[in-house]
Design an enzyme around this catalytic site. Structure first.
Site, PDB file in Angstrom:
ATOM      1  N   LYS A  14      87.203  16.117  64.121  1.00 44.76           N
ATOM      2  CA  LYS A  14      86.143  15.222  63.621  1.00 44.76           C
ATOM      3  C   LYS A  14      85.916  15.374  62.111  1.00 44.76           C
ATOM      4  O   LYS A  14      85.834  14.390  61.405  1.00 44.76           O
ATOM      5  CB  LYS A  14      84.808  15.509  64.334  1.00 44.76           C
ATOM      6  CG  LYS A  14      84.779  15.194  65.809  1.00 44.76           C
ATOM      7  CD  LYS A  14      83.377  15.324  66.378  1.00 44.76           C
ATOM      8  CE  LYS A  14      82.783  16.721  66.270  1.00 44.76           C
ATOM      9  NZ  LYS A  14      83.507  17.759  67.029  1.00 44.76           N
ATOM     10  N   ARG A  89      74.381  14.794  69.672  1.00 45.46           N
ATOM     11  CA  ARG A  89      75.095  15.655  70.623  1.00 45.46           C
ATOM     12  C   ARG A  89      74.310  15.834  71.909  1.00 45.46           C
ATOM     13  O   ARG A  89      74.809  16.488  72.833  1.00 45.46           O
ATOM     14  CB  ARG A  89      75.315  17.027  70.007  1.00 45.46           C
ATOM     15  CG  ARG A  89      76.632  17.181  69.255  1.00 45.46           C
ATOM     16  CD  ARG A  89      76.571  18.516  68.522  1.00 45.46           C
ATOM     17  NE  ARG A  89      77.821  19.185  68.432  1.00 45.46           N
ATOM     18  CZ  ARG A  89      78.430  19.477  67.268  1.00 45.46           C
ATOM     19  NH1 ARG A  89      77.912  19.094  66.129  1.00 45.46           N
ATOM     20  NH2 ARG A  89      79.546  20.141  67.263  1.00 45.46           N
ATOM     21  N   ARG A 128      91.795  28.197  62.619  1.00 48.38           N
ATOM     22  CA  ARG A 128      90.795  27.953  61.576  1.00 48.38           C
ATOM     23  C   ARG A 128      90.011  29.238  61.288  1.00 48.38           C
ATOM     24  O   ARG A 128      89.645  29.510  60.156  1.00 48.38           O
ATOM     25  CB  ARG A 128      89.840  26.829  62.021  1.00 48.38           C
ATOM     26  CG  ARG A 128      88.842  26.457  60.950  1.00 48.38           C
ATOM     27  CD  ARG A 128      88.052  25.229  61.317  1.00 48.38           C
ATOM     28  NE  ARG A 128      87.072  25.491  62.356  1.00 48.38           N
ATOM     29  CZ  ARG A 128      86.323  24.544  62.938  1.00 48.38           C
ATOM     30  NH1 ARG A 128      86.480  23.282  62.590  1.00 48.38           N
ATOM     31  NH2 ARG A 128      85.444  24.847  63.851  1.00 48.38           N
ATOM     32  N   ARG A 134      85.098  31.237  59.961  1.00 52.61           N
ATOM     33  CA  ARG A 134      83.802  30.752  60.438  1.00 52.61           C
ATOM     34  C   ARG A 134      83.245  31.670  61.513  1.00 52.61           C
ATOM     35  O   ARG A 134      83.968  32.052  62.441  1.00 52.61           O
ATOM     36  CB  ARG A 134      83.967  29.334  60.990  1.00 52.61           C
ATOM     37  CG  ARG A 134      83.263  28.296  60.166  1.00 52.61           C
ATOM     38  CD  ARG A 134      83.509  26.915  60.691  1.00 52.61           C
ATOM     39  NE  ARG A 134      82.792  26.641  61.935  1.00 52.61           N
ATOM     40  CZ  ARG A 134      82.628  25.411  62.420  1.00 52.61           C
ATOM     41  NH1 ARG A 134      83.122  24.385  61.765  1.00 52.61           N
ATOM     42  NH2 ARG A 134      81.974  25.237  63.535  1.00 52.61           N
ATOM     43  N   ARG A 145      81.106  26.986  73.098  1.00 49.33           N
ATOM     44  CA  ARG A 145      80.909  25.685  72.430  1.00 49.33           C
ATOM     45  C   ARG A 145      81.542  24.563  73.255  1.00 49.33           C
ATOM     46  O   ARG A 145      81.010  23.460  73.342  1.00 49.33           O
ATOM     47  CB  ARG A 145      81.493  25.726  71.011  1.00 49.33           C
ATOM     48  CG  ARG A 145      80.564  26.495  70.052  1.00 49.33           C
ATOM     49  CD  ARG A 145      81.285  26.958  68.799  1.00 49.33           C
ATOM     50  NE  ARG A 145      81.820  25.885  68.008  1.00 49.33           N
ATOM     51  CZ  ARG A 145      82.887  25.993  67.219  1.00 49.33           C
ATOM     52  NH1 ARG A 145      83.533  27.147  67.123  1.00 49.33           N
ATOM     53  NH2 ARG A 145      83.296  24.971  66.521  1.00 49.33           N
TER      54      ARG A 145
HETATM   55  P1  AMP Z   1      80.127  21.658  64.006  1.00 53.61           P
HETATM   56  O1  AMP Z   1      80.541  22.041  62.629  1.00 53.61           O
HETATM   57  O2  AMP Z   1      79.857  20.200  64.146  1.00 53.61           O
HETATM   58  O3  AMP Z   1      81.074  22.176  65.049  1.00 53.61           O
HETATM   59  O4  AMP Z   1      78.735  22.385  64.265  1.00 53.61           O
HETATM   60  C1  AMP Z   1      78.623  23.792  64.213  1.00 53.61           C
HETATM   61  C2  AMP Z   1      77.365  24.238  64.960  1.00 53.61           C
HETATM   62  O5  AMP Z   1      76.211  23.668  64.335  1.00 53.61           O
HETATM   63  C3  AMP Z   1      77.274  23.815  66.409  1.00 53.61           C
HETATM   64  O6  AMP Z   1      77.972  24.682  67.277  1.00 53.61           O
HETATM   65  C4  AMP Z   1      75.768  23.867  66.635  1.00 53.61           C
HETATM   66  O7  AMP Z   1      75.304  25.195  66.769  1.00 53.61           O
HETATM   67  C5  AMP Z   1      75.242  23.334  65.310  1.00 53.61           C
HETATM   68  N1  AMP Z   1      75.122  21.850  65.363  1.00 53.61           N
HETATM   69  C6  AMP Z   1      75.830  20.937  64.631  1.00 53.61           C
HETATM   70  N2  AMP Z   1      75.454  19.687  64.945  1.00 53.61           N
HETATM   71  C7  AMP Z   1      74.490  19.796  65.890  1.00 53.61           C
HETATM   72  C8  AMP Z   1      73.726  18.857  66.634  1.00 53.61           C
HETATM   73  N3  AMP Z   1      73.882  17.542  66.455  1.00 53.61           N
HETATM   74  N4  AMP Z   1      72.824  19.341  67.526  1.00 53.61           N
HETATM   75  C9  AMP Z   1      72.643  20.669  67.693  1.00 53.61           C
HETATM   76  N5  AMP Z   1      73.348  21.609  67.052  1.00 53.61           N
HETATM   77  C10 AMP Z   1      74.277  21.184  66.152  1.00 53.61           C
END
Ligand code: AMP
Length: 188
Positions: A14, A89, A128, A134, A145
């Site tokens: 994404k 989400r 990654r 990360r 996740r």
């Molecule tokens: P991502 O980089 O999109 O994988 O997001 C990393 C982490 O940020 C996720 O595992 C969640 O802990 C938090 N996060 C990102 N977007 C959301 C969302 N829309 N709702 C809740 N937590 C989020």
């Protein structure tokens, strides 16, 4: 195509596609994950609250996430369009976005569902982890996740399907190839 959402499991690509589509369409890519990570890095109050959830692979509570997106979408650069990467989400976030859009008289153009398989994304995310370090890219957290994605986010695809907004694109393959698939699918 000015108001787009990107949905897909962690590691589906994404973020990478969001950057490319953002340039191609001339709209800002808004990643809630990136915003949370910046807040963690800068040790803001929001960052401190979010970190506890992120480190465990859980979602940050809707109240925090929704407030952040509502604020971000009110900025001038999002007036003519945006690409949301990783939001909504949860069902509650879908309702919040509906409300934000309704209050400004705007509509979504499409929801891009990027598919991938679990083995491939675990491999990508572990890779990654080596490159970017990360905190949430350890194997246990990755598995959590993915579970949370299946439980809370995968069902949103049906909601948007019932609105006729979903285009589904295979996320496996070369980066440029996947971008091409998305732009082709969107121009149908
Ligand atoms: P991502 O980089 O999109 O994988 O997001 C990393 C982490 O940020 C996720 O595992 C969640 O802990 C938090 N996060 C990102 N977007 C959301 C969302 N829309 N709702 C809740 N937590 C989020």
């Amino acid at each position: 195509m000015t108001r787009l959402l990107l949905i897909g499991m962690p590691g589906a690509g994404k973020g990478t596609q969001a950057e490319r589509l953002s340039q191609g369409f001339g709209i800002p890519a808004i990643s809630t994950g990136d915003i949370f990570r910046n807040n963690v890095k800068n040790e803001t109050e929001l960052g401190k609250q979010a970190k506890a959830y992120m480190d465990r692979g859980e979602y940050v509570p809707d109240s925090l996430t929704n407030a952040l997106v509502r604020d971000r979408l009110s900025h001038e650069d999002a007036k003519n369009g945006f690409l949301l990467d990783g939001y909504p989400r949860t069902a509650d976030q879908v309702a919040e976005l509906d409300d934000i859009l309704a209050s400004t008289g705007k509509k979504l153009d499409a929801v891009v569902n990027i598919t991938a398989n679990t083995d491939e994304v675990v491999k990508r995310l572990l890779n990654r982890a080596k490159e970017q370090g990360r905190a949430d890219d350890t194997e246990d957290v990755i598995r959590r996740r993915l579970e949370v994605y299946e439980e809370q986010t995968a069902p949103l695809i049906e909601i948007y399907e019932s609105r006729g907004l979903v285009v589904t694109v295979d996320g496996l393959g070369e980066v440029a190839e996947v971008t091409q698939r998305i732009t082709d699918a969107l121009s149908l």
